[in-house]
Structure formats: C-alpha cells, structure tokens
Write a protein that holds these residues in place. Structure first.
Motif, PDB file in Angstrom:
ATOM      1  N   UNK A 112       0.827  -1.210   0.000  1.00  0.00           N
ATOM      2  CA  UNK A 112       0.000   0.000   0.000  1.00  0.00           C
ATOM      3  C   UNK A 112       0.855   1.250   0.000  1.00  0.00           C
ATOM      4  N   UNK A 113       2.028   1.183   0.675  1.00  0.00           N
ATOM      5  CA  UNK A 113       2.954   2.314   0.736  1.00  0.00           C
ATOM      6  C   UNK A 113       3.941   2.322  -0.433  1.00  0.00           C
ATOM      7  N   UNK A 114       3.798   1.351  -1.339  1.00  0.00           N
ATOM      8  CA  UNK A 114       4.660   1.216  -2.519  1.00  0.00           C
ATOM      9  C   UNK A 114       6.106   0.959  -2.108  1.00  0.00           C
ATOM     10  N   UNK A 115       6.271   0.114  -1.087  1.00  0.00           N
ATOM     11  CA  UNK A 115       7.594  -0.293  -0.608  1.00  0.00           C
ATOM     12  C   UNK A 115       7.699  -1.799  -0.766  1.00  0.00           C
ATOM     13  N   UNK A 116       8.834  -2.267  -1.273  1.00  0.00           N
ATOM     14  CA  UNK A 116       9.043  -3.701  -1.457  1.00  0.00           C
ATOM     15  C   UNK A 116      10.493  -4.043  -1.153  1.00  0.00           C
ATOM     16  N   UNK A 139      10.059   8.092   7.355  1.00  0.00           N
ATOM     17  CA  UNK A 139      10.353   9.404   7.944  1.00  0.00           C
ATOM     18  C   UNK A 139      10.955  10.357   6.923  1.00  0.00           C
ATOM     19  N   UNK A 140      11.909   9.889   6.137  1.00  0.00           N
ATOM     20  CA  UNK A 140      12.659  10.782   5.247  1.00  0.00           C
ATOM     21  C   UNK A 140      12.282  10.655   3.784  1.00  0.00           C
ATOM     22  N   UNK A 141      11.604   9.561   3.417  1.00  0.00           N
ATOM     23  CA  UNK A 141      11.367   9.294   2.013  1.00  0.00           C
ATOM     24  C   UNK A 141      12.586   8.663   1.369  1.00  0.00           C
ATOM     25  N   UNK A 142      12.429   8.259   0.134  1.00  0.00           N
ATOM     26  CA  UNK A 142      13.503   7.633  -0.628  1.00  0.00           C
ATOM     27  C   UNK A 142      13.164   7.830  -2.105  1.00  0.00           C
ATOM     28  N   UNK A 143      14.107   7.585  -3.012  1.00  0.00           N
ATOM     29  CA  UNK A 143      13.786   7.744  -4.439  1.00  0.00           C
ATOM     30  C   UNK A 143      12.532   6.961  -4.830  1.00  0.00           C
ATOM     31  N   UNK A 144      11.531   7.683  -5.305  1.00  0.00           N
ATOM     32  CA  UNK A 144      10.283   7.061  -5.717  1.00  0.00           C
ATOM     33  C   UNK A 144       9.321   6.768  -4.588  1.00  0.00           C
ATOM     34  N   UNK A 145       9.698   7.076  -3.330  1.00  0.00           N
ATOM     35  CA  UNK A 145       8.844   6.803  -2.175  1.00  0.00           C
ATOM     36  C   UNK A 145       8.692   8.097  -1.382  1.00  0.00           C
ATOM     37  N   UNK A 146       7.461   8.530  -1.215  1.00  0.00           N
ATOM     38  CA  UNK A 146       7.210   9.792  -0.510  1.00  0.00           C
ATOM     39  C   UNK A 146       7.369   9.625   0.993  1.00  0.00           C
ATOM     40  N   UNK A 147       7.774  10.690   1.663  1.00  0.00           N
ATOM     41  CA  UNK A 147       7.729  10.710   3.124  1.00  0.00           C
ATOM     42  C   UNK A 147       6.297  10.491   3.576  1.00  0.00           C
ATOM     43  N   UNK A 148       6.147   9.828   4.720  1.00  0.00           N
ATOM     44  CA  UNK A 148       4.812   9.509   5.215  1.00  0.00           C
ATOM     45  C   UNK A 148       4.523  10.289   6.498  1.00  0.00           C
ATOM     46  N   UNK A 150       3.044  11.157  10.326  1.00  0.00           N
ATOM     47  CA  UNK A 150       3.200  10.427  11.581  1.00  0.00           C
ATOM     48  C   UNK A 150       2.155   9.335  11.756  1.00  0.00           C
ATOM     49  N   UNK A 151       0.953   9.550  11.232  1.00  0.00           N
ATOM     50  CA  UNK A 151      -0.092   8.550  11.377  1.00  0.00           C
ATOM     51  C   UNK A 151       0.317   7.236  10.714  1.00  0.00           C
ATOM     52  N   UNK A 152       0.930   7.316   9.521  1.00  0.00           N
ATOM     53  CA  UNK A 152       1.398   6.109   8.831  1.00  0.00           C
ATOM     54  C   UNK A 152       2.582   5.494   9.574  1.00  0.00           C
ATOM     55  N   UNK A 153       3.484   6.339  10.065  1.00  0.00           N
ATOM     56  CA  UNK A 153       4.615   5.830  10.837  1.00  0.00           C
ATOM     57  C   UNK A 153       4.120   5.083  12.075  1.00  0.00           C
ATOM     58  N   UNK A 154       3.168   5.690  12.765  1.00  0.00           N
ATOM     59  CA  UNK A 154       2.640   5.065  13.979  1.00  0.00           C
ATOM     60  C   UNK A 154       1.971   3.732  13.662  1.00  0.00           C
ATOM     61  N   UNK A 155       1.202   3.685  12.592  1.00  0.00           N
ATOM     62  CA  UNK A 155       0.496   2.455  12.252  1.00  0.00           C
ATOM     63  C   UNK A 155       1.481   1.317  12.000  1.00  0.00           C
ATOM     64  N   UNK A 156       2.536   1.586  11.230  1.00  0.00           N
ATOM     65  CA  UNK A 156       3.492   0.518  10.944  1.00  0.00           C
ATOM     66  C   UNK A 156       4.230   0.097  12.210  1.00  0.00           C
ATOM     67  N   UNK A 157       4.636   1.076  13.019  1.00  0.00           N
ATOM     68  CA  UNK A 157       5.378   0.759  14.244  1.00  0.00           C
ATOM     69  C   UNK A 157       4.517  -0.049  15.214  1.00  0.00           C
ATOM     70  N   UNK A 158       3.317   0.440  15.480  1.00  0.00           N
ATOM     71  CA  UNK A 158       2.459  -0.204  16.476  1.00  0.00           C
ATOM     72  C   UNK A 158       2.033  -1.596  16.015  1.00  0.00           C
ATOM     73  N   UNK A 159       1.817  -1.771  14.726  1.00  0.00           N
ATOM     74  CA  UNK A 159       1.335  -3.049  14.210  1.00  0.00           C
ATOM     75  C   UNK A 159       2.460  -4.062  14.038  1.00  0.00           C
ATOM     76  N   UNK A 160       3.601  -3.605  13.534  1.00  0.00           N
ATOM     77  CA  UNK A 160       4.612  -4.565  13.069  1.00  0.00           C
ATOM     78  C   UNK A 160       5.921  -4.567  13.863  1.00  0.00           C
ATOM     79  N   UNK A 161       6.121  -3.628  14.773  1.00  0.00           N
ATOM     80  CA  UNK A 161       7.361  -3.604  15.563  1.00  0.00           C
ATOM     81  C   UNK A 161       7.063  -3.713  17.053  1.00  0.00           C
ATOM     82  N   UNK A 162       6.163  -2.894  17.543  1.00  0.00           N
ATOM     83  CA  UNK A 162       5.937  -2.804  18.985  1.00  0.00           C
ATOM     84  C   UNK A 162       5.571  -4.128  19.657  1.00  0.00           C
ATOM     85  N   UNK A 163       4.780  -5.018  19.022  1.00  0.00           N
ATOM     86  CA  UNK A 163       4.364  -6.234  19.738  1.00  0.00           C
ATOM     87  C   UNK A 163       5.489  -7.207  20.079  1.00  0.00           C
TER      88      UNK A 163
END
Length: 211
Positions: A112-116, A139-148, A150-163
């Motif tokens: 969904x975030x166009x990251x692979x 946080x910073x973006x990358x070539x072809x990937x937009x910065x996201x 905080x809401x998107x950062x929080x969702x990924x962190x809380x769902x996929x790292x924090x547990x």
C-alpha cells in the motif's frame, strides 16, 4: 519541505539499528560510533535517560572492540548453516514460525505504501533491521517513495514492531555469544521504547478526521 532536525535524528537512529542488525559494523562505522557526541535527554524523561545511557555505552563499546571480533560474534548469533541461534523476525516472535501470517500482513501494508524488498536481499521484510530501515524511509522518504505522515509511521510501528521488539532485543542481550551486540540490543531497545512512548502519547492535529 525539509525534514525537521528531530525527524532526521529519528531516521538516523533507525538507520543505525538497521545497519547493525543486518550486518556487522566495519572499522569505519566503529570509529564513527566511538567518536560520536553524547546525546542529552530531558532529566525528567525516564525513557530518554535510558536512551542517553544506552547510547553512551554503545559509543564506549565501539571504541574498544575489533571489527573482526564483532564480525565473528555476529556470525555466531545470526548466521548458521542450520538454524541460527537468533532469528530477529516478527513472525518468529509472534507465532513461533518463520514466514508466517504477520509477514503477509506486513507485505500488504508495504505494498500500500509502494515499498518492497530490494532485489537480491535475502532477509524477509519482518526482520528487525529491515523494519527499522522501513521506518527510516517513512520518515525521510527515498527515491520514488514519498515521506509519510506520523499517522502512517505510527500504524506501521504499532502493528509490526511494537508487539515483539522487546522480546527480540532481550533474546539478543541474553545470548551467550553476545558481547558488543548485548550493547547494541540495549540501545535498540531503548530507542524503540522512546518511539513507542512518543507514538502512545501523540494525537493527530485533527483527531476526528484521523478517526
């Protein structure tokens, strides 16, 4: 818009953890860590003080270790012709199995975030180092990937790292071969705890819209 100093510092810490978790540090990185300035935390912030202390210990450890010894330690911890001593993957900690449904869910969110995963990379996307690199990109973006936001950062962190990150870094710190990586684990845990606290207390500017 330029990245704020605070976000750049967050991204740099994520990048460092990713680098240390995905490969052993070379002499250049160890020297850079040994020469790094201390960080100053708010004296009333317990998580910040823990990060300050963990950073100091990491820089001190980097000044007295040899890259070849750290490389051997990394291999003993994370690399094996059979089953490695440690498997720093979300699926492993959440289900007891590699490449399980948490990885499938993560891949959906990344798509969904166009990251692979980059071509030729052997580690799965739910490797702790890969997830920290993903947070850096958000946080910073990358070539072809937009910065996201905080809401998107929080969702990924809380769902996929924090547990599971705390169990992972505890396992690294408690592993018998761990020496330098015991300090790395403490630093990673302290930084991710700061992130978890920040996301827990953060609210979107328009909470009604975000809900």
């Amino acid at each position: 818009m330029p990245v704020s100093d605070e976000d750049q510092a967050r991204a740099d810490f994520y990048a460092l953890i990713a680098r240390l978790m995905l490969a052993p540090p070379d002499d250049v990185l160890l020297a850079a860590l040994a020469a790094a300035d201390p960080i100053a935390a708010d004296g009333e912030d317990e998580a910040g003080r823990a990060l300050e202390d963990a950073w100091l210990k990491l820089t001190q450890a980097a000044s007295v270790v040899d890259a070849s010894a750290v490389s051997e330690e990394f291999a003993n911890l994370f690399i094996s012709t059979g089953t490695p001593l440690l498997n720093p993957y979300g699926s492993f900690y959440l289900t007891g199995h590699m490449n399980d449904f948490p990885l499938a869910g993560l891949r959906q969110d990344l798509a969904r975030l166009r990251i692979a995963r980059a071509r030729g990379v052997g580690e799965f996307e739910d490797h702790l180092g890969a997830l920290c690199e993903t947070m850096r990109v958000l946080i910073t973006g990358a070539p072809g990937i937009a910065r996201q936001p905080l809401l998107e950062q929080k969702q990924l962190f809380v769902t996929h790292i924090q547990p599971w990150y705390a169990a992972c870094v505890a396992a690294i710190a408690g592993a018998e071969p761990a020496n330098f990586y015991r300090v790395v684990a403490a630093f990673a845990g302290a930084f991710l705890a700061v992130e978890a606290h920040a996301f827990r207390v953060w609210e979107p500017a328009d909470a009604t819209l975000a809900a």
